[in-house]
Design an enzyme around this catalytic site. Structure first.
Site, PDB file in Angstrom:
ATOM      1  N   ASP A 194      43.506  38.575  36.216  1.00 19.84           N
ATOM      2  CA  ASP A 194      42.955  37.717  35.109  1.00 19.84           C
ATOM      3  C   ASP A 194      43.796  37.770  33.720  1.00 19.84           C
ATOM      4  O   ASP A 194      44.690  37.227  33.521  1.00 19.84           O
ATOM      5  CB  ASP A 194      41.549  37.629  34.888  1.00 19.84           C
ATOM      6  CG  ASP A 194      40.690  36.478  34.267  1.00 19.84           C
ATOM      7  OD1 ASP A 194      41.198  35.390  34.304  1.00 19.84           O
ATOM      8  OD2 ASP A 194      39.938  36.832  33.465  1.00 19.84           O
TER       9      ASP A 194
ATOM     10  N   THR B  62      41.780  44.562  31.948  1.00 21.98           N
ATOM     11  CA  THR B  62      41.237  45.885  32.785  1.00 21.98           C
ATOM     12  C   THR B  62      42.394  46.689  33.442  1.00 21.98           C
ATOM     13  O   THR B  62      42.422  48.121  33.481  1.00 21.98           O
ATOM     14  CB  THR B  62      40.009  45.297  33.884  1.00 21.98           C
ATOM     15  OG1 THR B  62      39.184  44.870  32.961  1.00 21.98           O
ATOM     16  CG2 THR B  62      39.621  46.522  34.664  1.00 21.98           C
TER      17      THR B  62
ATOM     18  N   TYR C  59      33.670  34.874  44.767  1.00 22.78           N
ATOM     19  CA  TYR C  59      34.084  35.660  45.898  1.00 22.78           C
ATOM     20  C   TYR C  59      33.024  35.779  46.739  1.00 22.78           C
ATOM     21  O   TYR C  59      31.835  35.646  46.378  1.00 22.78           O
ATOM     22  CB  TYR C  59      34.515  37.181  45.321  1.00 22.78           C
ATOM     23  CG  TYR C  59      36.079  37.001  44.644  1.00 22.78           C
ATOM     24  CD1 TYR C  59      37.103  36.953  45.321  1.00 22.78           C
ATOM     25  CD2 TYR C  59      36.024  37.077  43.421  1.00 22.78           C
ATOM     26  CE1 TYR C  59      38.463  36.942  44.881  1.00 22.78           C
ATOM     27  CE2 TYR C  59      37.457  36.957  42.730  1.00 22.78           C
ATOM     28  CZ  TYR C  59      38.493  37.097  43.455  1.00 22.78           C
ATOM     29  OH  TYR C  59      39.703  36.883  42.971  1.00 22.78           O
TER      30      TYR C  59
ATOM     31  N   ASP D 141      43.153  45.905  42.992  1.00 20.29           N
ATOM     32  CA  ASP D 141      42.097  45.125  42.461  1.00 20.29           C
ATOM     33  C   ASP D 141      42.163  43.573  42.999  1.00 20.29           C
ATOM     34  O   ASP D 141      43.037  43.115  43.610  1.00 20.29           O
ATOM     35  CB  ASP D 141      42.119  44.986  40.858  1.00 20.29           C
ATOM     36  CG  ASP D 141      40.786  44.861  40.131  1.00 20.29           C
ATOM     37  OD1 ASP D 141      39.794  44.645  40.875  1.00 20.29           O
ATOM     38  OD2 ASP D 141      40.839  45.149  38.844  1.00 20.29           O
TER      39      ASP D 141
ATOM     40  N   ARG E   5      44.414  40.480  32.509  1.00 25.79           N
ATOM     41  CA  ARG E   5      45.074  41.722  32.507  1.00 25.79           C
ATOM     42  C   ARG E   5      44.594  42.890  31.604  1.00 25.79           C
ATOM     43  O   ARG E   5      45.309  44.272  31.647  1.00 25.79           O
ATOM     44  CB  ARG E   5      46.633  41.581  32.508  1.00 25.79           C
ATOM     45  CG  ARG E   5      47.388  41.054  33.540  1.00 25.79           C
ATOM     46  CD  ARG E   5      48.886  41.204  33.320  1.00 25.79           C
ATOM     47  NE  ARG E   5      49.392  40.461  34.521  1.00 25.79           N
ATOM     48  CZ  ARG E   5      50.545  40.225  34.985  1.00 25.79           C
ATOM     49  NH1 ARG E   5      51.548  40.466  33.851  1.00 25.79           N
ATOM     50  NH2 ARG E   5      51.020  39.425  35.984  1.00 25.79           N
TER      51      ARG E   5
HETATM   52  P1  G4P Z   1      41.964  42.047  34.961  1.00 29.76           P
HETATM   53  O1  G4P Z   1      42.670  42.835  33.939  1.00 29.76           O
HETATM   54  O2  G4P Z   1      42.320  42.396  36.326  1.00 29.76           O
HETATM   55  O3  G4P Z   1      42.912  40.793  34.704  1.00 29.76           O
HETATM   56  O4  G4P Z   1      40.540  41.723  34.597  1.00 29.76           O
HETATM   57  P2  G4P Z   1      39.918  41.250  33.238  1.00 29.76           P
HETATM   58  O5  G4P Z   1      39.491  42.230  32.207  1.00 29.76           O
HETATM   59  O6  G4P Z   1      40.518  40.021  32.670  1.00 29.76           O
HETATM   60  O7  G4P Z   1      38.423  40.881  33.701  1.00 29.76           O
HETATM   61  C1  G4P Z   1      37.157  41.079  33.627  1.00 29.76           C
HETATM   62  C2  G4P Z   1      36.060  41.274  34.704  1.00 29.76           C
HETATM   63  O8  G4P Z   1      35.983  39.686  34.844  1.00 29.76           O
HETATM   64  C3  G4P Z   1      36.588  41.829  35.796  1.00 29.76           C
HETATM   65  O9  G4P Z   1      35.333  42.191  36.531  1.00 29.76           O
HETATM   66  C4  G4P Z   1      37.190  40.625  36.673  1.00 29.76           C
HETATM   67  O10 G4P Z   1      37.130  40.895  38.032  1.00 29.76           O
HETATM   68  C5  G4P Z   1      36.414  39.506  36.307  1.00 29.76           C
HETATM   69  N1  G4P Z   1      36.865  38.520  36.622  1.00 29.76           N
HETATM   70  C6  G4P Z   1      37.740  37.601  35.976  1.00 29.76           C
HETATM   71  N2  G4P Z   1      38.157  36.486  36.557  1.00 29.76           N
HETATM   72  C7  G4P Z   1      37.242  36.477  37.492  1.00 29.76           C
HETATM   73  C8  G4P Z   1      37.145  35.226  38.358  1.00 29.76           C
HETATM   74  O11 G4P Z   1      37.693  34.152  38.527  1.00 29.76           O
HETATM   75  N3  G4P Z   1      35.871  35.518  39.318  1.00 29.76           N
HETATM   76  C9  G4P Z   1      35.164  36.685  39.243  1.00 29.76           C
HETATM   77  N4  G4P Z   1      34.255  36.502  40.298  1.00 29.76           N
HETATM   78  N5  G4P Z   1      35.439  37.448  38.582  1.00 29.76           N
HETATM   79  C10 G4P Z   1      36.527  37.407  37.552  1.00 29.76           C
HETATM   80  P3  G4P Z   1      34.935  43.914  36.421  1.00 29.76           P
HETATM   81  O12 G4P Z   1      34.363  44.084  34.976  1.00 29.76           O
HETATM   82  O13 G4P Z   1      35.904  44.617  36.779  1.00 29.76           O
HETATM   83  O14 G4P Z   1      33.797  43.761  37.426  1.00 29.76           O
HETATM   84  P4  G4P Z   1      33.579  43.974  38.990  1.00 29.76           P
HETATM   85  O15 G4P Z   1      33.199  42.788  39.599  1.00 29.76           O
HETATM   86  O16 G4P Z   1      35.041  44.469  39.566  1.00 29.76           O
HETATM   87  O17 G4P Z   1      32.663  45.081  39.123  1.00 29.76           O
HETATM   88 MG    MG Z   2      36.874  44.791  38.696  1.00 32.17          MG
END
Ligand code: G4P
Ligand code: MG
Length: 178
Positions: A101, A105, A156, A97, A103
């Site tokens: 962040d 997900t 990103y 991944d 953790r």
């Molecule tokens: P983790 O378990 O990997 O720590 O993820 P967490 O559930 O805390 O994060 C929920 C969503 O927020 C994730 O997107 C994660 O990528 C996004 N996220 C957290 N911090 C940042 C950041 O600093 N920048 C960006 N751009 N995104 C962040 P997701 O629901 O998995 O969506 P997807 O973009 O992967 O489809």
């Molecule tokens: Mg993600």
């Protein structure tokens, strides 16, 4: 205000090269990657240039809430290893991944994958945010991160609608603003 940082594709490629070296130096040899989409797709593809193993994928979505803390009940499976591919059964898999962040997900996905009967499970992230975590990884998961970063919002390049403006922000003032 939340601090923000911009990383270019080039910055990310270099961190993934270092991450690949850490993975290659580990005692476990991984047979395949499982990217967590969407954020894990591009990191997994770049890692493949160094690791030369196939990429499988699962996709989740996190539903934001008003709550300050993130919780596992807001993570949904969009697509899964269903049915499980025979070529993955009993293998060593590396889950990929983009960011560690909260953790939440990551822990959800690893707990679900732990039911699939893999031999070893590794977890590789491009960026590990230094902050208190709201979930813990299952025991026996080998954890790798490309680099640690402060708890700032990361922009990103794959989210950019204007990649030239994104790259200017990544190049300017070491890529971060208040
Ligand atoms: P983790 O378990 O990997 O720590 O993820 P967490 O559930 O805390 O994060 C929920 C969503 O927020 C994730 O997107 C994660 O990528 C996004 N996220 C957290 N911090 C940042 C950041 O600093 N920048 C960006 N751009 N995104 C962040 P997701 O629901 O998995 O969506 P997807 O973009 O992967 O489809
Ligand atoms: Mg993600």
């Amino acid at each position: 205000m939340v601090k923000k940082i911009w990383y270019s594709y080039n910055d990310i490629h270099l961190v993934l090269q270092e991450l690949a070296a850490k993975i290659k130096n580990a005692p476990v040899k991984y047979d395949a990657m499982i990217a967590i989409g969407g954020g894990g797709f591009i990191p997994a593809r770049i890692l493949r240039s160094f690791l030369h193993i196939p990429i499988y994928a699962v996709t989740t979505a996190y539903y934001e809430s008003e709550q300050e803390s993130k919780t596992a009940d807001r993570v949904r499976k969009i697509q899964w290893l269903d049915p499980m591919n025979d070529s993955l059964r009993g293998k060593n898999v590396l889950v990929v991944d983009e960011v560690d962040d909260s953790r939440v997900t990551m822990a959800f996905v690893l707990q679900e994958l732990a039911k699939e009967g893999f031999n070893e499970i590794g977890m590789a992230v491009l960026h590990e945010k230094i902050k208190p975590k709201q979930a813990s990884l299952p025991e026996n998961v080998h954890y790798f991160s490309g680099t640690t970063v402060p708890d700032w919002w990361i922009n990103y390049p794959w989210d950019a609608e204007d990649i030239e403006a994104h790259n200017r922000l990544a190049a300017d003032s070491q890529g971060f603003i208040d």
